[in-house]
Design a protein around this motif. Structure first.
Motif, PDB file in Angstrom:
ATOM      1  N   THR A  36      34.624 -10.110  82.586  1.00 11.81           N
ATOM      2  CA  THR A  36      34.608  -9.590  83.950  1.00 11.81           C
ATOM      3  C   THR A  36      33.185  -9.360  84.419  1.00 11.81           C
ATOM      4  O   THR A  36      32.812  -9.753  85.513  1.00 11.81           O
ATOM      5  N   ALA A  37      32.364  -8.724  83.585  1.00 10.51           N
ATOM      6  CA  ALA A  37      30.976  -8.450  83.972  1.00 10.51           C
ATOM      7  C   ALA A  37      30.214  -9.744  84.212  1.00 10.51           C
ATOM      8  O   ALA A  37      29.374  -9.830  85.091  1.00 10.51           O
ATOM      9  N   ALA A  38      30.524 -10.786  83.435  1.00 10.94           N
ATOM     10  CA  ALA A  38      29.812 -12.050  83.584  1.00 10.94           C
ATOM     11  C   ALA A  38      30.120 -12.711  84.921  1.00 10.94           C
ATOM     12  O   ALA A  38      29.325 -13.474  85.436  1.00 10.94           O
ATOM     13  N   ASN A  39      31.286 -12.428  85.494  1.00 12.62           N
ATOM     14  CA  ASN A  39      31.652 -13.057  86.762  1.00 12.62           C
ATOM     15  C   ASN A  39      31.418 -12.151  87.962  1.00 12.62           C
ATOM     16  O   ASN A  39      31.763 -12.501  89.071  1.00 12.62           O
ATOM     17  N   THR A  40      30.862 -10.990  87.753  1.00  7.24           N
ATOM     18  CA  THR A  40      30.596 -10.051  88.829  1.00  7.24           C
ATOM     19  C   THR A  40      29.119 -10.102  89.173  1.00  7.24           C
ATOM     20  O   THR A  40      28.290  -9.731  88.348  1.00  7.24           O
ATOM     21  N   PRO A  41      28.751 -10.581  90.373  1.00  5.63           N
ATOM     22  CA  PRO A  41      27.338 -10.699  90.722  1.00  5.63           C
ATOM     23  C   PRO A  41      26.565  -9.394  90.610  1.00  5.63           C
ATOM     24  O   PRO A  41      25.391  -9.394  90.317  1.00  5.63           O
ATOM     25  N   ALA A  42      27.218  -8.261  90.836  1.00  9.06           N
ATOM     26  CA  ALA A  42      26.512  -6.982  90.802  1.00  9.06           C
ATOM     27  C   ALA A  42      26.159  -6.561  89.381  1.00  9.06           C
ATOM     28  O   ALA A  42      25.261  -5.765  89.184  1.00  9.06           O
ATOM     29  N   ALA A  43      26.871  -7.073  88.373  1.00  6.34           N
ATOM     30  CA  ALA A  43      26.612  -6.696  86.989  1.00  6.34           C
ATOM     31  C   ALA A  43      25.347  -7.395  86.504  1.00  6.34           C
ATOM     32  O   ALA A  43      25.167  -8.587  86.706  1.00  6.34           O
ATOM     33  N   GLU A  44      24.466  -6.629  85.867  1.00 10.10           N
ATOM     34  CA  GLU A  44      23.251  -7.230  85.317  1.00 10.10           C
ATOM     35  C   GLU A  44      23.505  -7.613  83.873  1.00 10.10           C
ATOM     36  O   GLU A  44      24.025  -6.840  83.088  1.00 10.10           O
ATOM     37  N   PHE A  45      23.133  -8.813  83.523  1.00 12.11           N
ATOM     38  CA  PHE A  45      23.368  -9.373  82.210  1.00 12.11           C
ATOM     39  C   PHE A  45      22.032  -9.562  81.507  1.00 12.11           C
ATOM     40  O   PHE A  45      21.097 -10.105  82.092  1.00 12.11           O
ATOM     41  N   SER A  46      21.911  -9.117  80.272  1.00 13.67           N
ATOM     42  CA  SER A  46      20.674  -9.307  79.518  1.00 13.67           C
ATOM     43  C   SER A  46      20.753 -10.595  78.716  1.00 13.67           C
ATOM     44  O   SER A  46      21.700 -10.805  77.955  1.00 13.67           O
ATOM     45  N   CYS A  47      19.770 -11.448  78.905  1.00 12.99           N
ATOM     46  CA  CYS A  47      19.691 -12.684  78.125  1.00 12.99           C
ATOM     47  C   CYS A  47      18.842 -12.488  76.875  1.00 12.99           C
ATOM     48  O   CYS A  47      18.543 -13.438  76.165  1.00 12.99           O
ATOM     49  N   GLY A  48      18.431 -11.249  76.611  1.00 15.31           N
ATOM     50  CA  GLY A  48      17.737 -10.948  75.368  1.00 15.31           C
ATOM     51  C   GLY A  48      16.226 -10.950  75.498  1.00 15.31           C
ATOM     52  O   GLY A  48      15.676 -10.736  76.577  1.00 15.31           O
ATOM     53  N   GLU A  49      15.591 -11.220  74.373  1.00 19.24           N
ATOM     54  CA  GLU A  49      14.138 -11.196  74.288  1.00 19.24           C
ATOM     55  C   GLU A  49      13.652 -12.374  73.461  1.00 19.24           C
ATOM     56  O   GLU A  49      14.261 -12.732  72.463  1.00 19.24           O
ATOM     57  N   GLY A  70      19.677 -19.717  82.845  1.00 25.74           N
ATOM     58  CA  GLY A  70      20.116 -20.841  83.671  1.00 25.74           C
ATOM     59  C   GLY A  70      21.586 -20.747  84.055  1.00 25.74           C
ATOM     60  O   GLY A  70      21.968 -21.027  85.195  1.00 25.74           O
ATOM     61  N   ARG A  71      22.437 -20.312  83.106  1.00 35.46           N
ATOM     62  CA  ARG A  71      23.862 -20.122  83.419  1.00 35.46           C
ATOM     63  C   ARG A  71      24.041 -19.022  84.457  1.00 35.46           C
ATOM     64  O   ARG A  71      24.839 -19.151  85.382  1.00 35.46           O
ATOM     65  N   ALA A  72      23.281 -17.940  84.295  1.00 34.92           N
ATOM     66  CA  ALA A  72      23.373 -16.841  85.265  1.00 34.92           C
ATOM     67  C   ALA A  72      22.993 -17.336  86.657  1.00 34.92           C
ATOM     68  O   ALA A  72      23.638 -16.975  87.643  1.00 34.92           O
ATOM     69  N   LEU A  73      21.967 -18.171  86.758  1.00 38.01           N
ATOM     70  CA  LEU A  73      21.543 -18.724  88.041  1.00 38.01           C
ATOM     71  C   LEU A  73      22.668 -19.550  88.662  1.00 38.01           C
ATOM     72  O   LEU A  73      23.008 -19.389  89.834  1.00 38.01           O
ATOM     73  N   LYS A  74      23.278 -20.433  87.871  1.00 32.70           N
ATOM     74  CA  LYS A  74      24.357 -21.290  88.374  1.00 32.70           C
ATOM     75  C   LYS A  74      25.588 -20.497  88.785  1.00 32.70           C
ATOM     76  O   LYS A  74      26.285 -20.866  89.710  1.00 32.70           O
ATOM     77  N   GLU A  75      25.838 -19.370  88.082  1.00 31.65           N
ATOM     78  CA  GLU A  75      27.025 -18.563  88.353  1.00 31.65           C
ATOM     79  C   GLU A  75      26.779 -17.446  89.371  1.00 31.65           C
ATOM     80  O   GLU A  75      27.681 -16.689  89.689  1.00 31.65           O
ATOM     81  N   GLY A  76      25.547 -17.339  89.867  1.00 29.03           N
ATOM     82  CA  GLY A  76      25.236 -16.312  90.859  1.00 29.03           C
ATOM     83  C   GLY A  76      25.262 -14.909  90.292  1.00 29.03           C
ATOM     84  O   GLY A  76      25.677 -13.974  90.974  1.00 29.03           O
ATOM     85  N   ARG A  77      24.834 -14.756  89.044  1.00 31.27           N
ATOM     86  CA  ARG A  77      24.818 -13.448  88.403  1.00 31.27           C
ATOM     87  C   ARG A  77      23.398 -12.916  88.289  1.00 31.27           C
ATOM     88  O   ARG A  77      22.451 -13.687  88.217  1.00 31.27           O
ATOM     89  N   ARG A  78      23.264 -11.592  88.235  1.00 30.59           N
ATOM     90  CA  ARG A  78      21.983 -10.958  87.951  1.00 30.59           C
ATOM     91  C   ARG A  78      21.755 -11.022  86.449  1.00 30.59           C
ATOM     92  O   ARG A  78      22.684 -10.821  85.672  1.00 30.59           O
TER      93      ARG A  78
END
Length: 142
Positions: A36-49, A70-78
């Motif tokens: 759910t968080a991955a598909n919610t634009p308002a949710a911020e996702f950490s891609c790590g370090e 890159g996936r976050a960009l394509k899916e419109g996620r933060r």
């Protein structure tokens, strides 16, 4: 009474991410974002370090993390990504990359540990992007 309140909170939290009438999704681990968080634009996702060695590029050492961004960009996620890199002299700087849900990419760069840096903290903005820059930078290419 505490048990009843706890059970009610667990049921409420479980139901929040599921659509009406559908069964709740399985509980994800703490380090993995929920579906759910991955598909919610308002949710911020950490891609790590990514921690780079001298002369290494993020695409070499952080292919998995860049693919996440890159996936976050394509899916419109933060999403965010931290890149730690040594200067020519070996002093570390940390770039905290932020991708907004509208495709705006920016970085806050902490060079405070590099005595040869002209600035301790800087901010770069790439503006809205449609694909990740390679190398990961807001500097003009040319």
């Amino acid at each position: 009474m505490k048990g009843l309140v706890c059970a009610g909170l667990v049921a409420l939290v479980s139901a929040c991410g599921s659509a009406a009438g559908s069964p709740p999704a399985s509980t994800p681990s703490v380090s993995t974002p929920s579906h759910t968080a991955a598909n919610t634009p308002a949710a911020e996702f950490s891609c790590g370090e990514v921690v780079l060695k001298q002369g290494e590029e993020p695409a070499e050492a952080g292919a998995k993390e860049l693919a996440c961004l890159g996936r976050a960009l394509k899916e419109g996620r933060r999403a965010t990504l931290d890149v730690t890199a040594p200067s020519v002299e070996g002093h570390l700087s940390v770039s905290h990359w932020q991708l907004s849900s509208d495709g705006t990419l920016s970085a806050d760069i902490d060079s405070s540990r590099d005595p040869f840096s002209s600035e301790d903290h800087t901010h770069q903005s790439c503006g809205r992007i449609t694909e990740l820059p390679d190398p990961l930078s807001c500097a003009p290419r040319g």
